[in-house]
Design an enzyme around this catalytic site. Structure first.
Site, mmCIF file in Angstrom:
data_model
loop_
_atom_site.group_PDB
_atom_site.id
_atom_site.type_symbol
_atom_site.label_atom_id
_atom_site.label_comp_id
_atom_site.label_asym_id
_atom_site.label_seq_id
_atom_site.Cartn_x
_atom_site.Cartn_y
_atom_site.Cartn_z
ATOM 1 N N ASN A 101 2.819 -4.780 0.692
ATOM 2 C CA ASN A 101 3.324 -6.008 1.304
ATOM 3 C C ASN A 101 4.129 -6.829 0.314
ATOM 4 O OD1 ASN A 101 1.913 -5.092 3.443
ATOM 5 N ND2 ASN A 101 0.248 -6.582 3.304
ATOM 6 N N VAL A 102 5.161 -7.477 0.848
ATOM 7 C CA VAL A 102 6.044 -8.289 0.013
ATOM 8 C C VAL A 102 5.809 -9.779 0.271
ATOM 9 C CG1 VAL A 102 7.826 -6.478 -0.064
ATOM 10 C CG2 VAL A 102 7.941 -8.226 1.730
ATOM 11 N N HIS A 118 6.192 -2.414 -3.313
ATOM 12 C CA HIS A 118 7.471 -2.603 -2.610
ATOM 13 C C HIS A 118 8.121 -3.943 -2.956
ATOM 14 C CE1 HIS A 118 6.354 0.580 0.692
ATOM 15 N NE2 HIS A 118 6.725 1.117 -0.448
ATOM 16 N N CYS A 126 19.463 -9.575 -9.666
ATOM 17 C CA CYS A 126 20.915 -9.435 -9.592
ATOM 18 C C CYS A 126 21.269 -7.995 -9.244
ATOM 19 C CB CYS A 126 21.531 -9.827 -10.941
ATOM 20 S SG CYS A 126 23.331 -9.718 -10.908
ATOM 21 N N CYS A 145 24.303 -14.845 -8.842
ATOM 22 C CA CYS A 145 23.694 -14.749 -10.176
ATOM 23 C C CYS A 145 24.295 -15.813 -11.095
ATOM 24 C CB CYS A 145 23.954 -13.355 -10.740
ATOM 25 S SG CYS A 145 23.358 -13.146 -12.420
ATOM 26 N N CYS A 148 26.232 -13.734 -14.054
ATOM 27 C CA CYS A 148 27.445 -12.910 -13.880
ATOM 28 C C CYS A 148 28.142 -13.134 -12.538
ATOM 29 C CB CYS A 148 27.108 -11.428 -14.078
ATOM 30 S SG CYS A 148 26.248 -10.686 -12.681
ATOM 31 N N ALA A 229 -8.615 -6.025 10.403
ATOM 32 C CA ALA A 229 -8.987 -6.199 8.996
ATOM 33 C C ALA A 229 -9.706 -7.526 8.769
ATOM 34 C CB ALA A 229 -7.734 -6.127 8.127
HETATM 35 C C1 BJW Z 1 -3.904 -3.470 11.606
HETATM 36 C C2 BJW Z 1 -3.944 -4.715 12.179
HETATM 37 C C3 BJW Z 1 -5.063 -5.477 11.889
HETATM 38 C C4 BJW Z 1 -2.138 -3.869 12.810
HETATM 39 N N1 BJW Z 1 -5.998 -4.982 11.088
HETATM 40 N N2 BJW Z 1 -4.850 -2.992 10.842
HETATM 41 C C5 BJW Z 1 10.716 12.400 4.774
HETATM 42 C C6 BJW Z 1 9.493 12.727 4.233
HETATM 43 C C7 BJW Z 1 8.973 11.991 3.194
HETATM 44 C C8 BJW Z 1 9.642 10.894 2.679
HETATM 45 C C9 BJW Z 1 10.843 10.574 3.226
HETATM 46 C C10 BJW Z 1 11.378 11.313 4.255
HETATM 47 N N3 BJW Z 1 12.563 10.746 4.592
HETATM 48 C C11 BJW Z 1 12.775 9.669 3.800
HETATM 49 C C12 BJW Z 1 11.740 9.548 2.955
HETATM 50 C C13 BJW Z 1 11.550 8.519 1.958
HETATM 51 C C14 BJW Z 1 11.196 7.179 2.546
HETATM 52 C C15 BJW Z 1 10.115 7.334 3.631
HETATM 53 O O1 BJW Z 1 8.940 7.411 3.375
HETATM 54 N N4 BJW Z 1 10.525 7.347 4.880
HETATM 55 C C16 BJW Z 1 9.593 7.582 6.009
HETATM 56 C C17 BJW Z 1 9.667 6.409 6.967
HETATM 57 C C18 BJW Z 1 9.920 8.888 6.629
HETATM 58 N N5 BJW Z 1 10.670 6.406 1.441
HETATM 59 C C19 BJW Z 1 11.479 5.754 0.616
HETATM 60 O O2 BJW Z 1 12.691 5.747 0.758
HETATM 61 C C20 BJW Z 1 10.797 5.087 -0.552
HETATM 62 N N6 BJW Z 1 11.408 5.478 -1.765
HETATM 63 C C21 BJW Z 1 11.368 6.731 -2.202
HETATM 64 O O3 BJW Z 1 10.832 7.631 -1.574
HETATM 65 O O4 BJW Z 1 11.974 6.896 -3.417
HETATM 66 C C22 BJW Z 1 12.178 8.232 -3.872
HETATM 67 C C23 BJW Z 1 13.539 8.627 -3.394
HETATM 68 C C24 BJW Z 1 14.620 8.004 -3.960
HETATM 69 C C25 BJW Z 1 15.886 8.381 -3.555
HETATM 70 C C26 BJW Z 1 16.041 9.329 -2.539
HETATM 71 C C27 BJW Z 1 14.927 9.905 -1.940
HETATM 72 C C28 BJW Z 1 13.656 9.557 -2.391
HETATM 73 C C29 BJW Z 1 10.959 3.590 -0.439
HETATM 74 C C30 BJW Z 1 10.223 3.033 0.733
HETATM 75 C C31 BJW Z 1 10.510 1.553 0.858
HETATM 76 C C32 BJW Z 1 9.861 0.947 2.085
HETATM 77 N N7 BJW Z 1 10.375 -0.352 2.264
HETATM 78 C C33 BJW Z 1 9.818 -1.193 3.330
HETATM 79 C C34 BJW Z 1 10.602 -2.523 3.351
HETATM 80 C C35 BJW Z 1 10.213 -3.388 2.150
HETATM 81 C C36 BJW Z 1 11.018 -4.626 2.073
HETATM 82 C C37 BJW Z 1 10.785 -5.565 3.213
HETATM 83 O O5 BJW Z 1 9.664 -5.872 3.602
HETATM 84 O O6 BJW Z 1 11.782 -6.013 3.728
HETATM 85 O O7 BJW Z 1 8.422 -1.423 3.088
HETATM 86 S S1 BJW Z 1 9.820 -0.398 4.910
HETATM 87 C C38 BJW Z 1 8.282 -1.030 5.439
HETATM 88 O O8 BJW Z 1 7.336 0.049 5.591
HETATM 89 C C39 BJW Z 1 7.766 -1.890 4.276
HETATM 90 C C40 BJW Z 1 6.308 -1.540 4.261
HETATM 91 O O9 BJW Z 1 5.742 -1.856 3.004
HETATM 92 C C41 BJW Z 1 6.320 -0.072 4.574
HETATM 93 C C42 BJW Z 1 4.998 0.464 5.084
HETATM 94 O O10 BJW Z 1 4.631 -0.133 6.286
HETATM 95 P P1 BJW Z 1 3.104 -0.499 6.566
HETATM 96 O O11 BJW Z 1 2.654 -1.499 5.610
HETATM 97 O O12 BJW Z 1 2.322 0.740 6.672
HETATM 98 O O13 BJW Z 1 3.234 -1.256 7.983
HETATM 99 P P2 BJW Z 1 3.388 -0.644 9.448
HETATM 100 O O14 BJW Z 1 3.977 -1.696 10.280
HETATM 101 O O15 BJW Z 1 4.042 0.667 9.433
HETATM 102 O O16 BJW Z 1 1.875 -0.375 9.908
HETATM 103 C C43 BJW Z 1 0.970 -1.415 10.159
HETATM 104 C C44 BJW Z 1 -0.404 -0.815 10.353
HETATM 105 O O17 BJW Z 1 -1.338 -1.856 10.484
HETATM 106 C C45 BJW Z 1 -0.526 0.057 11.607
HETATM 107 O O18 BJW Z 1 -1.216 1.245 11.266
HETATM 108 C C46 BJW Z 1 -1.394 -0.780 12.550
HETATM 109 O O19 BJW Z 1 -2.235 0.004 13.385
HETATM 110 C C47 BJW Z 1 -2.197 -1.584 11.565
HETATM 111 N N8 BJW Z 1 -2.663 -2.877 12.031
HETATM 112 N N9 BJW Z 1 -2.772 -4.878 12.945
HETATM 113 C C48 BJW Z 1 -5.839 -3.710 10.611
HETATM 114 N N10 BJW Z 1 -5.184 -6.716 12.415
HETATM 115 ZN ZN ZN Z 2 23.923 -10.935 -12.752
#
Ligand code: BJW
Ligand code: ZN
Length: 240
Positions: A101-102, A118, A126, A145, A148, A229
């Site tokens: 989480n952010v 994340h 920058c 920035c 720069c 949760a």
């Molecule tokens: C409850 C509840 C309650 C509800 N109590 N529970 C194919 C295979 C493998 C990997 C990849 C692929 N294709 C692409 C990739 C890589 C990609 C990826 O994983 N993509 C998949 C989607 C397929 N990953 C990346 O790109 C990452 N980097 C990387 O791999 O680098 C290496 C690399 C570099 C260069 C090229 C290739 C590889 C980076 C990932 C960055 C994710 N960024 C985000 C945005 C952050 C900024 C922002 O907030 O604006 O991060 S996306 C978004 O998803 C955010 C979250 O942190 C992240 C995860 O989501 P999260 O937290 O799981 O939330 P939800 O909404 O999905 O789920 C909520 C859950 O809560 C649910 O289960 C509900 O049931 C539950 N819930 N209420 C308890 N009350």
């Molecule tokens: Zn700068």
């Protein structure tokens, strides 16, 4: 209740407990999740907002979205789930909290041993130089920035970007040391964070999952507690 008792046993016997949290833990604080029926990605396209290419194409649009989220999160408060994890850190039970989480709510709840894999919505960096700064209020327009004059961006990890290496070094140390990982409110769809619990398991540790639904991780979890949760974690705490 049987599952709750088993989870309590697991926690009470933990030698090095860590946690991994996702957007679901902040849902009861009114922070929107990403996936699911009310999730951000139902309304907005991730590829238009959460990639470096999207920012390069249209920084204005991306910043509008982040300013909107900063304004929304500024009005949110940590919920009992955040507070329980903070309590577990302060009483010595929880060693490290890894969060995707952010929103900064774990810190506001009192946790200090946090690895934000994340990034954080309240930090800027920058796009050209090494300048970074902390925000005390939501941004207006595209911030520039002071060193720069290039565009500043939110210091968050977008799709296709690597997770910060200094934080990942600490994460991997924790995943090697942990004997129990509590996984709260993540869909376990986004890599590499989705694999963290599996690394703990491969090293002989156990997984306790707390989620309102099942996830791809559930079949590997030793215990899955179904529920919100903000209700499940305080309930567990009472049993400890
Ligand atoms: C409850 C509840 C309650 C509800 N109590 N529970 C194919 C295979 C493998 C990997 C990849 C692929 N294709 C692409 C990739 C890589 C990609 C990826 O994983 N993509 C998949 C989607 C397929 N990953 C990346 O790109 C990452 N980097 C990387 O791999 O680098 C290496 C690399 C570099 C260069 C090229 C290739 C590889 C980076 C990932 C960055 C994710 N960024 C985000 C945005 C952050 C900024 C922002 O907030 O604006 O991060 S996306 C978004 O998803 C955010 C979250 O942190 C992240 C995860 O989501 P999260 O937290 O799981 O939330 P939800 O909404 O999905 O789920 C909520 C859950 O809560 C649910 O289960 C509900 O049931 C539950 N819930 N209420 C308890 N009350
Ligand atoms: Zn700068």
């Amino acid at each position: 209740m049987k599952q709750f008792n088993a989870a309590t046993d697991l926690l009470q016997n933990a030698k090095h407990l860590i946690a991994l949290t996702g957007a679901g833990i902040s849902k009861e604080s009114n922070v929107p999740t990403f996936r699911g029926k009310d999730g951000l990605w139902k309304q907005y396209n991730a590829m238009d907002l959460a990639t470096p290419q999207a920012f390069h194409r249209n920084p204005q649009l991306v910043w509008e979205w982040y300013t909107w989220r900063q304004e929304l999160i500024a009005k949110c408060e940590p919920n009992p789930a955040h507070l329980t994890l903070a309590k577990w850190e302060h009483n010595g039970l929880l060693k490290t909290l890894i969060t995707q989480n952010v929103d900064g709510l774990h810190r506001r709840a009192g946790s200090t041993q946090i690895l934000e894999v994340h990034g954080n919505l309240w930090t800027l960096k920058c796009t050209k130089c090494t300048y970074q700064s902390r925000l005390s209020q939501p941004t207006q327009g595209i911030p520039l920035c002071p060193e720069c004059q290039s565009n500043l961006r939110p210091d968050v990890v977008w799709f296709g970007e690597s997770l910060p290496s200094s934080i990942m070094d600490q994460v991997f140390k924790e995943l090697q040391t942990a004997d129990i990982i509590v996984v709260v409110g993540t869909s376990a769809l986004v890599q590499p964070a989705a694999s963290f619990p599996l690394i703990v398991k491969q090293n002989g540790g156990q997984i306790l999952e707390v989620n309102v639904e099942t996830t791809p991780l559930t079949t590997s979890a030793d215990i899955h507690l179904t529920g919100k949760a903000g209700e499940v974690l305080p309930q567990l705490d009472k049993l400890l």
